[in-house]
Design an enzyme around this catalytic site. Structure first.
Site, PDB file in Angstrom:
ATOM      1  N   HIS A  68       0.823  -1.210   0.000  1.00 54.46           N
ATOM      2  CA  HIS A  68       0.000   0.000   0.000  1.00 54.46           C
ATOM      3  C   HIS A  68       0.856   1.258   0.000  1.00 54.46           C
ATOM      4  CE1 HIS A  68      -4.291  -1.396   1.109  1.00 54.46           C
ATOM      5  NE2 HIS A  68      -3.675  -2.296   0.388  1.00 54.46           N
ATOM      6  N   ASN A  96      -7.931   1.699   3.572  1.00 51.30           N
ATOM      7  CA  ASN A  96      -6.845   1.284   4.467  1.00 51.30           C
ATOM      8  C   ASN A  96      -7.083  -0.186   4.801  1.00 51.30           C
ATOM      9  OD1 ASN A  96      -8.463   0.803   6.763  1.00 51.30           O
ATOM     10  ND2 ASN A  96      -8.145   2.843   7.579  1.00 51.30           N
TER      11      ASN A  96
HETATM   12  C1  NAG Z   1      -9.181   2.798   8.642  1.00 53.67           C
HETATM   13  O1  NAG Z   1     -10.249   3.587   8.187  1.00 53.67           O
HETATM   14  C2  NAG Z   1     -11.363   3.626   9.039  1.00 53.67           C
HETATM   15  C3  NAG Z   1     -12.410   4.489   8.394  1.00 53.67           C
HETATM   16  O2  NAG Z   1     -12.760   3.970   7.152  1.00 53.67           O
HETATM   17  C4  NAG Z   1     -10.939   4.185  10.406  1.00 53.67           C
HETATM   18  O3  NAG Z   1     -12.057   4.144  11.309  1.00 53.67           O
HETATM   19  C5  NAG Z   1      -9.817   3.345  10.968  1.00 53.67           C
HETATM   20  O4  NAG Z   1      -9.348   3.902  12.185  1.00 53.67           O
HETATM   21  C6  NAG Z   1      -8.660   3.252   9.983  1.00 53.67           C
HETATM   22  N1  NAG Z   1      -7.661   2.317  10.464  1.00 53.67           N
HETATM   23  C7  NAG Z   1      -6.415   2.672  10.788  1.00 53.67           C
HETATM   24  C8  NAG Z   1      -5.551   1.586  11.267  1.00 53.67           C
HETATM   25  O5  NAG Z   1      -6.009   3.796  10.680  1.00 53.67           O
END
Ligand code: NAG
Ligand code: HEM
Ligand code: NAG
Length: 322
Positions: A68, A96
Protein backbone atom coordinates in the site's frame (compact mmCIF):
# COMPACT_ATOMS: atom_id res chain seq x y z
CA UNK A 1 39.71 12.34 9.05
CA UNK A 2 39.36 9.22 6.93
CA UNK A 3 35.80 8.78 8.13
CA UNK A 4 35.06 12.38 7.20
CA UNK A 5 36.51 11.76 3.77
CA UNK A 6 34.44 8.65 3.24
CA UNK A 7 31.29 10.42 4.38
CA UNK A 8 31.96 13.28 1.98
CA UNK A 9 32.57 10.82 -0.79
CA UNK A 10 29.29 9.10 0.02
CA UNK A 11 27.55 12.45 -0.08
CA UNK A 12 29.09 13.25 -3.43
CA UNK A 13 28.01 9.90 -4.80
CA UNK A 14 24.54 10.54 -3.47
CA UNK A 15 24.34 13.98 -5.06
CA UNK A 16 25.67 12.75 -8.40
CA UNK A 17 23.42 9.73 -8.47
CA UNK A 18 20.52 11.94 -7.46
CA UNK A 19 21.16 13.85 -10.66
CA UNK A 20 21.20 10.57 -12.55
CA UNK A 21 18.02 9.47 -10.83
CA UNK A 22 16.23 12.26 -12.60
CA UNK A 23 17.05 10.31 -15.74
CA UNK A 24 15.29 7.29 -14.33
CA UNK A 25 18.13 5.58 -12.49
CA UNK A 26 17.55 5.33 -8.78
CA UNK A 27 20.23 6.01 -6.20
CA UNK A 28 19.30 3.40 -3.66
CA UNK A 29 22.03 1.02 -2.65
CA UNK A 30 22.44 -2.35 -1.02
CA UNK A 31 25.08 -0.88 1.31
CA UNK A 32 23.17 2.28 2.14
CA UNK A 33 23.29 1.74 5.90
CA UNK A 34 26.60 -0.15 6.02
CA UNK A 35 28.43 2.96 7.21
CA UNK A 36 25.58 5.30 8.13
CA UNK A 37 23.89 2.89 10.55
CA UNK A 38 25.41 -0.59 10.43
CA UNK A 39 22.94 -2.13 12.86
CA UNK A 40 19.81 -0.79 11.18
CA UNK A 41 18.92 -3.91 9.23
CA UNK A 42 19.50 -6.12 12.25
CA UNK A 43 17.46 -3.94 14.57
CA UNK A 44 14.50 -3.99 12.20
CA UNK A 45 14.78 -7.74 11.77
CA UNK A 46 14.90 -8.37 15.52
CA UNK A 47 11.89 -6.14 16.09
CA UNK A 48 9.90 -7.90 13.38
CA UNK A 49 10.87 -11.36 14.63
CA UNK A 50 9.86 -10.51 18.18
CA UNK A 51 6.51 -9.11 17.06
CA UNK A 52 5.80 -12.15 14.88
CA UNK A 53 6.63 -14.54 17.69
CA UNK A 54 3.80 -12.89 19.62
CA UNK A 55 1.44 -12.67 16.67
CA UNK A 56 2.37 -14.60 13.49
CA UNK A 57 -0.57 -13.06 11.66
CA UNK A 58 1.22 -9.69 11.63
CA UNK A 59 3.50 -10.94 8.84
CA UNK A 60 0.56 -10.39 6.50
CA UNK A 61 0.00 -6.90 7.88
CA UNK A 62 3.60 -5.87 7.31
CA UNK A 63 3.72 -7.23 3.78
CA UNK A 64 0.50 -5.51 2.82
CA UNK A 65 1.63 -2.24 4.38
CA UNK A 66 4.62 -2.11 2.03
CA UNK A 67 2.38 -2.79 -0.98
CA UNK A 68 0.00 0.00 0.00
CA UNK A 69 2.86 2.37 0.72
CA UNK A 70 4.42 1.81 -2.71
CA UNK A 71 1.21 1.94 -4.76
CA UNK A 72 0.16 5.28 -3.30
CA UNK A 73 2.62 8.15 -3.84
CA UNK A 74 5.54 5.72 -4.14
CA UNK A 75 7.43 3.91 -1.37
CA UNK A 76 7.79 6.92 0.88
CA UNK A 77 6.27 5.92 4.20
CA UNK A 78 3.18 8.01 3.49
CA UNK A 79 0.98 5.11 4.58
CA UNK A 80 2.23 5.62 8.16
CA UNK A 81 1.26 9.27 8.57
CA UNK A 82 -1.58 9.99 10.98
CA UNK A 83 -4.35 12.36 10.03
CA UNK A 84 -4.28 15.84 11.55
CA UNK A 85 -7.08 18.34 11.94
CA UNK A 86 -6.09 19.86 8.59
CA UNK A 87 -5.33 16.69 6.67
CA UNK A 88 -7.06 13.33 6.28
CA UNK A 89 -4.30 10.84 5.57
CA UNK A 90 -4.23 7.64 3.45
CA UNK A 91 -4.65 5.65 6.63
CA UNK A 92 -8.21 6.82 7.12
CA UNK A 93 -9.48 5.80 3.72
CA UNK A 94 -11.92 2.88 3.69
CA UNK A 95 -9.22 1.34 1.50
CA UNK A 96 -6.85 1.28 4.47
CA UNK A 97 -8.64 -2.04 4.56
CA UNK A 98 -7.64 -2.88 8.06
CA UNK A 99 -3.90 -2.37 7.63
CA UNK A 100 -2.01 -3.80 10.57
CA UNK A 101 1.45 -3.62 12.09
CA UNK A 102 1.94 0.12 12.58
CA UNK A 103 3.20 -0.47 16.14
CA UNK A 104 5.95 -2.80 14.83
CA UNK A 105 7.23 -0.03 12.56
CA UNK A 106 7.09 2.41 15.51
CA UNK A 107 9.13 0.06 17.68
CA UNK A 108 11.78 -0.48 15.02
CA UNK A 109 11.95 3.25 14.38
CA UNK A 110 12.44 3.99 18.07
CA UNK A 111 15.36 1.55 18.23
CA UNK A 112 17.19 2.87 15.18
CA UNK A 113 16.62 6.48 16.23
CA UNK A 114 18.43 5.76 19.49
CA UNK A 115 21.34 4.22 17.61
CA UNK A 116 21.57 6.64 14.67
CA UNK A 117 19.25 9.64 14.95
CA UNK A 118 17.76 11.01 11.76
CA UNK A 119 19.36 8.45 9.43
CA UNK A 120 16.97 5.60 8.75
CA UNK A 121 13.79 6.52 6.88
CA UNK A 122 10.37 5.12 7.72
CA UNK A 123 9.96 4.08 4.09
CA UNK A 124 13.08 1.89 4.36
CA UNK A 125 11.85 0.41 7.63
CA UNK A 126 8.55 -0.57 5.99
CA UNK A 127 10.41 -2.17 3.07
CA UNK A 128 12.79 -4.06 5.38
CA UNK A 129 9.97 -5.17 7.68
CA UNK A 130 7.98 -6.60 4.74
CA UNK A 131 11.07 -8.46 3.56
CA UNK A 132 11.77 -9.82 7.05
CA UNK A 133 8.13 -10.81 7.56
CA UNK A 134 8.11 -12.81 4.32
CA UNK A 135 11.23 -14.67 5.39
CA UNK A 136 9.92 -15.27 8.89
CA UNK A 137 6.77 -16.83 7.43
CA UNK A 138 8.83 -19.28 5.36
CA UNK A 139 9.24 -17.27 2.18
CA UNK A 140 12.34 -16.43 0.17
CA UNK A 141 15.27 -14.45 1.62
CA UNK A 142 16.41 -11.48 -0.43
CA UNK A 143 18.32 -8.23 -0.20
CA UNK A 144 16.74 -4.88 -0.93
CA UNK A 145 18.44 -1.62 -1.77
CA UNK A 146 17.83 1.19 0.71
CA UNK A 147 18.01 4.96 0.87
CA UNK A 148 14.37 5.89 0.31
CA UNK A 149 13.36 9.25 1.76
CA UNK A 150 10.06 9.82 3.53
CA UNK A 151 7.37 11.82 1.76
CA UNK A 152 5.46 14.72 3.23
CA UNK A 153 2.15 14.06 1.49
CA UNK A 154 -0.46 11.57 2.67
CA UNK A 155 -3.96 12.22 1.39
CA UNK A 156 -7.01 10.07 1.60
CA UNK A 157 -7.91 10.74 -2.03
CA UNK A 158 -4.64 9.22 -3.29
CA UNK A 159 -5.72 5.75 -2.18
CA UNK A 160 -7.89 5.68 -5.30
CA UNK A 161 -4.71 4.28 -6.90
CA UNK A 162 -5.02 1.01 -5.03
CA UNK A 163 -6.44 -1.87 -7.05
CA UNK A 164 -9.89 -3.02 -5.94
CA UNK A 165 -10.67 -6.65 -5.10
CA UNK A 166 -13.48 -6.70 -7.67
CA UNK A 167 -11.11 -5.96 -10.58
CA UNK A 168 -10.64 -8.54 -13.33
CA UNK A 169 -7.29 -9.69 -14.72
CA UNK A 170 -7.40 -7.34 -17.72
CA UNK A 171 -7.81 -4.33 -15.45
CA UNK A 172 -5.15 -5.56 -13.01
CA UNK A 173 -2.67 -6.09 -15.85
CA UNK A 174 -3.24 -2.48 -16.96
CA UNK A 175 -2.88 -1.05 -13.45
CA UNK A 176 0.28 -2.99 -12.69
CA UNK A 177 1.77 -2.13 -16.08
CA UNK A 178 1.46 1.55 -15.13
CA UNK A 179 3.96 0.85 -12.36
CA UNK A 180 6.26 -1.00 -14.76
CA UNK A 181 5.16 -4.52 -13.81
CA UNK A 182 4.88 -7.41 -16.24
CA UNK A 183 2.10 -10.00 -16.16
CA UNK A 184 4.56 -12.31 -14.43
CA UNK A 185 5.19 -9.66 -11.74
CA UNK A 186 1.45 -9.19 -11.23
CA UNK A 187 0.84 -12.89 -10.64
CA UNK A 188 3.93 -13.32 -8.45
CA UNK A 189 3.00 -10.29 -6.32
CA UNK A 190 -0.59 -11.47 -6.00
CA UNK A 191 1.02 -14.47 -4.34
CA UNK A 192 1.40 -12.13 -1.36
CA UNK A 193 -2.11 -13.37 -0.61
CA UNK A 194 -0.48 -16.57 0.60
CA UNK A 195 -0.52 -14.64 3.91
CA UNK A 196 -3.41 -13.17 5.80
CA UNK A 197 -7.12 -12.62 5.62
CA UNK A 198 -9.81 -10.61 3.91
CA UNK A 199 -13.07 -9.45 5.39
CA UNK A 200 -16.42 -10.37 3.91
CA UNK A 201 -16.88 -6.81 2.67
CA UNK A 202 -13.96 -7.47 0.29
CA UNK A 203 -15.47 -10.52 -1.42
CA UNK A 204 -19.22 -10.42 -0.81
CA UNK A 205 -19.63 -9.29 -4.42
CA UNK A 206 -19.13 -12.99 -5.25
CA UNK A 207 -21.90 -14.29 -3.02
CA UNK A 208 -25.39 -13.96 -4.45
CA UNK A 209 -26.88 -14.05 -0.99
CA UNK A 210 -25.67 -10.48 -0.49
CA UNK A 211 -26.51 -9.10 -3.88
CA UNK A 212 -29.75 -10.24 -5.46
CA UNK A 213 -28.72 -9.03 -8.90
CA UNK A 214 -25.90 -11.56 -9.16
CA UNK A 215 -25.67 -15.29 -9.11
CA UNK A 216 -22.89 -16.78 -7.02
CA UNK A 217 -19.70 -16.10 -8.96
CA UNK A 218 -19.39 -19.15 -11.26
CA UNK A 219 -15.61 -19.07 -10.88
CA UNK A 220 -16.02 -19.79 -7.14
CA UNK A 221 -16.19 -23.40 -5.97
CA UNK A 222 -19.78 -24.05 -4.87
CA UNK A 223 -18.84 -25.77 -1.59
CA UNK A 224 -16.59 -22.88 -0.70
CA UNK A 225 -19.35 -20.41 -1.67
CA UNK A 226 -21.75 -22.13 0.74
CA UNK A 227 -19.20 -21.96 3.56
CA UNK A 228 -18.46 -18.30 2.89
CA UNK A 229 -22.13 -17.36 2.83
CA UNK A 230 -22.52 -18.97 6.22
CA UNK A 231 -19.40 -17.29 7.66
CA UNK A 232 -20.41 -13.91 6.34
CA UNK A 233 -23.76 -14.01 8.06
CA UNK A 234 -21.75 -12.94 11.11
CA UNK A 235 -21.13 -9.58 9.47
CA UNK A 236 -19.07 -7.67 6.93
CA UNK A 237 -15.99 -7.61 9.15
CA UNK A 238 -15.70 -11.38 9.46
CA UNK A 239 -12.15 -12.33 8.46
CA UNK A 240 -11.51 -15.32 6.18
CA UNK A 241 -8.08 -16.69 5.28
CA UNK A 242 -6.89 -15.79 1.78
CA UNK A 243 -5.43 -19.28 1.38
CA UNK A 244 -5.53 -22.52 3.41
CA UNK A 245 -2.24 -21.70 5.19
CA UNK A 246 -2.63 -18.08 6.20
CA UNK A 247 0.57 -17.74 8.24
CA UNK A 248 2.87 -19.72 5.92
CA UNK A 249 4.46 -18.16 2.92
CA UNK A 250 4.11 -20.96 0.35
CA UNK A 251 2.42 -21.66 -2.99
CA UNK A 252 -0.86 -22.91 -1.46
CA UNK A 253 -2.47 -19.70 -2.73
CA UNK A 254 -1.87 -20.78 -6.33
CA UNK A 255 -3.01 -24.33 -5.70
CA UNK A 256 -6.19 -22.90 -4.18
CA UNK A 257 -6.80 -20.88 -7.36
CA UNK A 258 -6.48 -24.10 -9.37
CA UNK A 259 -9.37 -25.62 -7.41
CA UNK A 260 -11.54 -22.46 -7.64
CA UNK A 261 -10.93 -21.63 -3.98
CA UNK A 262 -9.50 -18.15 -4.50
CA UNK A 263 -11.17 -15.69 -2.11
CA UNK A 264 -11.26 -12.37 -3.96
CA UNK A 265 -12.43 -11.74 -7.50
CA UNK A 266 -8.96 -10.30 -8.13
CA UNK A 267 -7.45 -13.63 -7.04
CA UNK A 268 -9.61 -16.09 -8.95
CA UNK A 269 -9.58 -13.95 -12.08
CA UNK A 270 -5.90 -14.79 -12.49
CA UNK A 271 -6.95 -18.29 -13.48
CA UNK A 272 -9.58 -17.20 -16.00
CA UNK A 273 -7.27 -15.03 -18.09
CA UNK A 274 -4.90 -17.05 -20.29
CA UNK A 275 -1.92 -14.71 -19.84
CA UNK A 276 -2.06 -14.75 -16.06
CA UNK A 277 -3.12 -18.39 -15.93
CA UNK A 278 0.20 -19.41 -17.40
CA UNK A 279 1.98 -18.15 -14.27
CA UNK A 280 -0.66 -19.42 -11.84
CA UNK A 281 -0.12 -22.91 -13.26
CA UNK A 282 3.65 -22.52 -13.10
CA UNK A 283 3.68 -21.37 -9.47
CA UNK A 284 1.13 -23.97 -8.36
CA UNK A 285 3.43 -26.62 -9.76
CA UNK A 286 6.75 -25.14 -8.72
CA UNK A 287 7.11 -23.21 -5.46
CA UNK A 288 10.77 -22.35 -6.12
CA UNK A 289 9.78 -20.56 -9.30
CA UNK A 290 7.16 -18.55 -7.38
CA UNK A 291 9.73 -17.61 -4.72
CA UNK A 292 12.26 -16.56 -7.33
CA UNK A 293 9.82 -14.37 -9.26
CA UNK A 294 8.27 -12.99 -6.07
CA UNK A 295 11.53 -11.71 -4.66
CA UNK A 296 12.46 -10.02 -7.92
CA UNK A 297 9.04 -8.41 -8.15
CA UNK A 298 9.28 -7.24 -4.52
CA UNK A 299 12.62 -5.53 -5.16
CA UNK A 300 10.98 -3.83 -8.13
CA UNK A 301 7.94 -2.84 -6.07
CA UNK A 302 10.24 -1.31 -3.45
CA UNK A 303 11.58 1.08 -6.10
CA UNK A 304 8.26 2.60 -7.19
CA UNK A 305 8.60 6.40 -7.28
CA UNK A 306 11.15 6.46 -4.48
CA UNK A 307 12.06 9.89 -3.18
CA UNK A 308 15.69 10.77 -2.86
CA UNK A 309 17.73 13.66 -1.48
CA UNK A 310 15.71 16.81 -1.00
CA UNK A 311 12.54 15.28 -2.45
CA UNK A 312 11.95 13.81 0.98
CA UNK A 313 13.13 13.73 4.55
CA UNK A 314 13.92 11.22 7.25
CA UNK A 315 10.93 11.48 9.51
CA UNK A 316 11.77 11.38 13.22
CA UNK A 317 8.37 9.94 14.11
CA UNK A 318 6.88 7.79 11.35
CA UNK A 319 3.39 9.07 12.08
CA UNK A 320 4.20 12.77 11.78
CA UNK A 321 5.82 14.86 9.05
CA UNK A 322 8.91 16.65 10.48
C1 NAG B 1 -9.18 2.80 8.64
O1 NAG B 1 -10.25 3.59 8.19
C2 NAG B 1 -11.36 3.63 9.04
C3 NAG B 1 -12.41 4.49 8.39
O2 NAG B 1 -12.76 3.97 7.15
C4 NAG B 1 -10.94 4.19 10.41
O3 NAG B 1 -12.06 4.14 11.31
C5 NAG B 1 -9.82 3.34 10.97
O4 NAG B 1 -9.35 3.90 12.18
C6 NAG B 1 -8.66 3.25 9.98
N1 NAG B 1 -7.66 2.32 10.46
C7 NAG B 1 -6.42 2.67 10.79
C8 NAG B 1 -5.55 1.59 11.27
O5 NAG B 1 -6.01 3.80 10.68
C1 HEM C 1 -3.48 -7.51 -7.27
C2 HEM C 1 -4.10 -6.54 -6.65
C3 HEM C 1 -4.49 -6.63 -5.20
C4 HEM C 1 -5.73 -6.47 -4.70
C5 HEM C 1 -6.97 -6.14 -5.48
C6 HEM C 1 -5.64 -6.69 -3.28
C7 HEM C 1 -6.70 -6.59 -2.41
C8 HEM C 1 -6.68 -7.02 -1.10
C9 HEM C 1 -7.82 -7.04 -0.23
C10 HEM C 1 -9.22 -6.57 -0.59
C11 HEM C 1 -7.43 -7.57 0.95
C12 HEM C 1 -8.28 -7.82 2.18
C13 HEM C 1 -8.54 -6.55 2.94
C14 HEM C 1 -9.57 -6.74 4.00
O1 HEM C 1 -10.65 -7.25 3.68
O2 HEM C 1 -9.29 -6.40 5.16
C15 HEM C 1 -6.02 -7.86 0.85
C16 HEM C 1 -5.27 -8.42 1.84
C17 HEM C 1 -3.92 -8.64 1.75
N1 HEM C 1 -3.10 -8.25 0.68
FE1 HEM C 1 -3.72 -7.67 -1.13
N2 HEM C 1 -4.35 -6.98 -2.94
C18 HEM C 1 -3.61 -6.96 -4.08
C19 HEM C 1 -2.25 -7.15 -4.17
C20 HEM C 1 -1.43 -7.41 -3.10
C21 HEM C 1 0.01 -7.41 -3.15
C22 HEM C 1 0.83 -7.06 -4.38
C23 HEM C 1 0.44 -7.75 -1.91
C24 HEM C 1 1.86 -7.89 -1.41
C25 HEM C 1 2.85 -8.34 -2.15
C26 HEM C 1 -0.72 -7.97 -1.09
C27 HEM C 1 -0.70 -8.40 0.21
C28 HEM C 1 -1.83 -8.62 0.99
C29 HEM C 1 -1.80 -9.27 2.28
C30 HEM C 1 -0.57 -9.87 2.96
C31 HEM C 1 -3.11 -9.27 2.76
C32 HEM C 1 -3.60 -9.81 4.12
C33 HEM C 1 -3.56 -8.70 5.13
C34 HEM C 1 -3.90 -9.08 6.56
O3 HEM C 1 -4.13 -10.26 6.85
O4 HEM C 1 -3.92 -8.17 7.40
N3 HEM C 1 -1.84 -7.73 -1.84
N4 HEM C 1 -5.60 -7.51 -0.42
C1 NAG D 1 -12.76 -6.30 -17.10
O1 NAG D 1 -13.29 -5.18 -16.46
C2 NAG D 1 -13.40 -4.04 -17.32
C3 NAG D 1 -13.82 -2.85 -16.46
O2 NAG D 1 -14.90 -3.16 -15.64
C4 NAG D 1 -14.39 -4.35 -18.45
O3 NAG D 1 -14.50 -3.24 -19.29
C5 NAG D 1 -13.88 -5.55 -19.22
O4 NAG D 1 -14.83 -5.93 -20.19
C6 NAG D 1 -13.62 -6.74 -18.28
N1 NAG D 1 -12.92 -7.76 -19.03
C7 NAG D 1 -13.28 -9.05 -18.99
C8 NAG D 1 -12.46 -9.98 -19.81
O5 NAG D 1 -14.19 -9.45 -18.28
Amino acid sequence: MIVRYILNLLLLIEVVSHGISKLGVHALSMEYYAIRCPLAEMMVKNTVNRALQNDPSLAAGLLRMHFHDCFVEGCDGSVLIDSTKDNTAEKDSPANLSLRGYEVIDQAKELVEKQCPGIVSCADIVAMAARDAVFWAGGPVYDIPNGRKDGRRSKIEDTINLPAPIFNATTLITIFAKHGFSVQDLVALSGGHTLGVARCSSFKNRLSKFDATHEVDPSLDSRMAATLIKQCQQGDDTAVALDPTRNSFDNAYFRALESADGLLTSDQTLLTNSETRYFVDAYAMNQARFFFNFQRAMVKMGLIDVKEGVEGEVRLNCRVVN
